[in-house]
Design a protein around this motif. Structure first.
Motif, PDB file in Angstrom:
ATOM      1  N   GLU A 166       0.898  -1.352   0.148  1.00  0.00           N
ATOM      2  CA  GLU A 166       0.043  -0.102  -0.080  1.00  0.00           C
ATOM      3  C   GLU A 166       1.020   1.144   0.116  1.00  0.00           C
ATOM      4  O   GLU A 166       0.436   2.140  -0.576  1.00  0.00           O
ATOM      5  CB  GLU A 166      -0.896   0.015   1.250  1.00  0.00           C
ATOM      6  CG  GLU A 166      -1.887  -1.164   1.116  1.00  0.00           C
ATOM      7  CD  GLU A 166      -2.863  -1.310   2.117  1.00  0.00           C
ATOM      8  OE1 GLU A 166      -2.800  -0.446   3.297  1.00  0.00           O
ATOM      9  OE2 GLU A 166      -3.876  -2.160   2.324  1.00  0.00           O
ATOM     10  N   LEU A 167       1.927   1.361   0.845  1.00  0.00           N
ATOM     11  CA  LEU A 167       2.864   2.377   0.776  1.00  0.00           C
ATOM     12  C   LEU A 167       3.680   2.573  -0.469  1.00  0.00           C
ATOM     13  O   LEU A 167       3.720   3.744  -1.010  1.00  0.00           O
ATOM     14  CB  LEU A 167       3.767   2.304   2.121  1.00  0.00           C
ATOM     15  CG  LEU A 167       4.723   3.495   2.336  1.00  0.00           C
ATOM     16  CD1 LEU A 167       3.948   4.878   2.366  1.00  0.00           C
ATOM     17  CD2 LEU A 167       5.595   3.269   3.440  1.00  0.00           C
ATOM     18  N   ARG A 181       2.618   1.707  -3.516  1.00  0.00           N
ATOM     19  CA  ARG A 181       1.534   2.233  -4.346  1.00  0.00           C
ATOM     20  C   ARG A 181       1.303   3.814  -4.361  1.00  0.00           C
ATOM     21  O   ARG A 181       1.378   4.541  -5.419  1.00  0.00           O
ATOM     22  CB  ARG A 181       0.317   1.684  -4.212  1.00  0.00           C
ATOM     23  CG  ARG A 181       0.024   0.072  -4.843  1.00  0.00           C
ATOM     24  CD  ARG A 181      -1.058  -0.371  -4.666  1.00  0.00           C
ATOM     25  NE  ARG A 181      -0.991  -1.882  -5.122  1.00  0.00           N
ATOM     26  CZ  ARG A 181      -1.937  -2.618  -4.780  1.00  0.00           C
ATOM     27  NH1 ARG A 181      -2.984  -2.700  -4.083  1.00  0.00           N
ATOM     28  NH2 ARG A 181      -1.965  -4.077  -5.268  1.00  0.00           N
ATOM     29  N   THR A 182       1.134   4.168  -2.925  1.00  0.00           N
ATOM     30  CA  THR A 182       1.307   5.734  -2.852  1.00  0.00           C
ATOM     31  C   THR A 182       2.525   6.532  -3.307  1.00  0.00           C
ATOM     32  O   THR A 182       2.593   7.161  -3.786  1.00  0.00           O
ATOM     33  CB  THR A 182       1.046   6.084  -1.256  1.00  0.00           C
ATOM     34  OG1 THR A 182      -0.075   5.339  -1.018  1.00  0.00           O
ATOM     35  CG2 THR A 182       0.945   7.596  -1.146  1.00  0.00           C
ATOM     36  N   MET A 183       3.691   5.712  -2.939  1.00  0.00           N
ATOM     37  CA  MET A 183       4.988   6.316  -3.244  1.00  0.00           C
ATOM     38  C   MET A 183       4.946   6.314  -4.867  1.00  0.00           C
ATOM     39  O   MET A 183       5.670   7.155  -5.599  1.00  0.00           O
ATOM     40  CB  MET A 183       6.204   5.775  -2.703  1.00  0.00           C
ATOM     41  CG  MET A 183       6.366   5.638  -0.981  1.00  0.00           C
ATOM     42  SD  MET A 183       6.563   7.477  -0.789  1.00  0.00           S
ATOM     43  CE  MET A 183       4.790   8.101  -0.274  1.00  0.00           C
ATOM     44  N   ILE A 198       2.626   6.760  -7.244  1.00  0.00           N
ATOM     45  CA  ILE A 198       2.048   7.643  -7.736  1.00  0.00           C
ATOM     46  C   ILE A 198       2.681   9.000  -7.662  1.00  0.00           C
ATOM     47  O   ILE A 198       2.773   9.937  -8.481  1.00  0.00           O
ATOM     48  CB  ILE A 198       0.576   7.831  -6.941  1.00  0.00           C
ATOM     49  CG1 ILE A 198      -0.400   6.667  -7.248  1.00  0.00           C
ATOM     50  CG2 ILE A 198      -0.212   9.088  -7.194  1.00  0.00           C
ATOM     51  CD1 ILE A 198      -1.564   6.503  -6.190  1.00  0.00           C
ATOM     52  N   ARG A 199       3.409   9.322  -6.664  1.00  0.00           N
ATOM     53  CA  ARG A 199       4.211  10.737  -6.208  1.00  0.00           C
ATOM     54  C   ARG A 199       5.555  10.622  -6.994  1.00  0.00           C
ATOM     55  O   ARG A 199       5.937  11.508  -7.649  1.00  0.00           O
ATOM     56  CB  ARG A 199       4.632  10.613  -4.934  1.00  0.00           C
ATOM     57  CG  ARG A 199       3.366  11.202  -4.131  1.00  0.00           C
ATOM     58  CD  ARG A 199       3.610  11.362  -2.550  1.00  0.00           C
ATOM     59  NE  ARG A 199       2.407  11.472  -1.786  1.00  0.00           N
ATOM     60  CZ  ARG A 199       2.086  11.258  -0.650  1.00  0.00           C
ATOM     61  NH1 ARG A 199       3.276  10.652  -0.012  1.00  0.00           N
ATOM     62  NH2 ARG A 199       1.100  11.267  -0.094  1.00  0.00           N
ATOM     63  N   GLU A 205      10.110   7.254   1.544  1.00  0.00           N
ATOM     64  CA  GLU A 205       9.150   7.324   2.614  1.00  0.00           C
ATOM     65  C   GLU A 205       9.387   7.978   3.499  1.00  0.00           C
ATOM     66  O   GLU A 205       8.503   8.179   4.559  1.00  0.00           O
ATOM     67  CB  GLU A 205       8.621   5.809   2.761  1.00  0.00           C
ATOM     68  CG  GLU A 205       9.599   5.241   3.965  1.00  0.00           C
ATOM     69  CD  GLU A 205      10.815   4.579   3.383  1.00  0.00           C
ATOM     70  OE1 GLU A 205      11.627   4.380   4.296  1.00  0.00           O
ATOM     71  OE2 GLU A 205      11.216   5.001   2.304  1.00  0.00           O
ATOM     72  N   GLU A 261       6.874  10.633   5.099  1.00  0.00           N
ATOM     73  CA  GLU A 261       5.584  10.106   5.461  1.00  0.00           C
ATOM     74  C   GLU A 261       5.313   9.764   6.866  1.00  0.00           C
ATOM     75  O   GLU A 261       4.194   9.246   7.303  1.00  0.00           O
ATOM     76  CB  GLU A 261       5.280   8.809   4.667  1.00  0.00           C
ATOM     77  CG  GLU A 261       5.204   8.970   3.109  1.00  0.00           C
ATOM     78  CD  GLU A 261       4.500  10.091   2.755  1.00  0.00           C
ATOM     79  OE1 GLU A 261       3.115  10.015   3.011  1.00  0.00           O
ATOM     80  OE2 GLU A 261       4.677  10.878   1.664  1.00  0.00           O
TER      81      GLU A 261
END
Length: 135
Positions: A28-29, A31-33, A35-36, A117, A120
């Motif tokens: 999950e982390l 996937r967020t990273m 995107i960025r 990360e 975050e």
């Protein structure tokens, strides 16, 4: 609730088992990273035991070479478009970890150095278990 794991694809010649996995929280982390920062990669160049932190970089930002070992390749996608993430380790470091299976997890805390990360309030963390194949 037990952690679900995503095993990496096998990348080392002559092996038929995964050496590294990601927890659901790590996926999950990532996937967020993604995107960025776009495509990502891991490199583990230090640490000898549980609690070590692999560094996560935009893919290609950390230059690997003959002194590095590709331990696994993940696809963190939801099945629509591939999102490959390589997991590298220095060969010297692999000498210490070669008898273990590594799982990348996420814990609260600030990531180290240039790992994506870091801002975050979370960091990637290695959890290891001994592999049980005959010597």
């Amino acid at each position: 609730m037990p952690h679900t794991k995503l095993d990496a694809g096998v990348t080392r010649p002559g092996e038929d088992f995964s050496r590294v996995a990601l927890t659901t929280e790590a996926v999950e982390l990532l996937r967020t990273m993604w995107i960025r920062h776009g495509p990502l990669m891991f490199h583990q160049s230090g640490g000898c035991c549980d609690g070590s932190s692999p560094m996560c970089y935009p893919a290609g930002e950390f230059i690997t070479g003959d002194s590095d070992e590709l331990l696994g390749l993940f696809d963190i996608s939801d099945g629509i478009q591939p999102q490959p993430v390589e997991f590298w380790m220095s060969k010297e470091q692999f000498n210490y970890w070669s008898h273990t299976h590594l799982t990348v997890d996420v814990v609260p805390g600030r990531g180290s150095g240039f790992s994506v990360e870091a801002p975050e309030g979370k960091r990637f963390l290695i959890r290891s278990t001994l592999m049980d194949w005959p010597a």
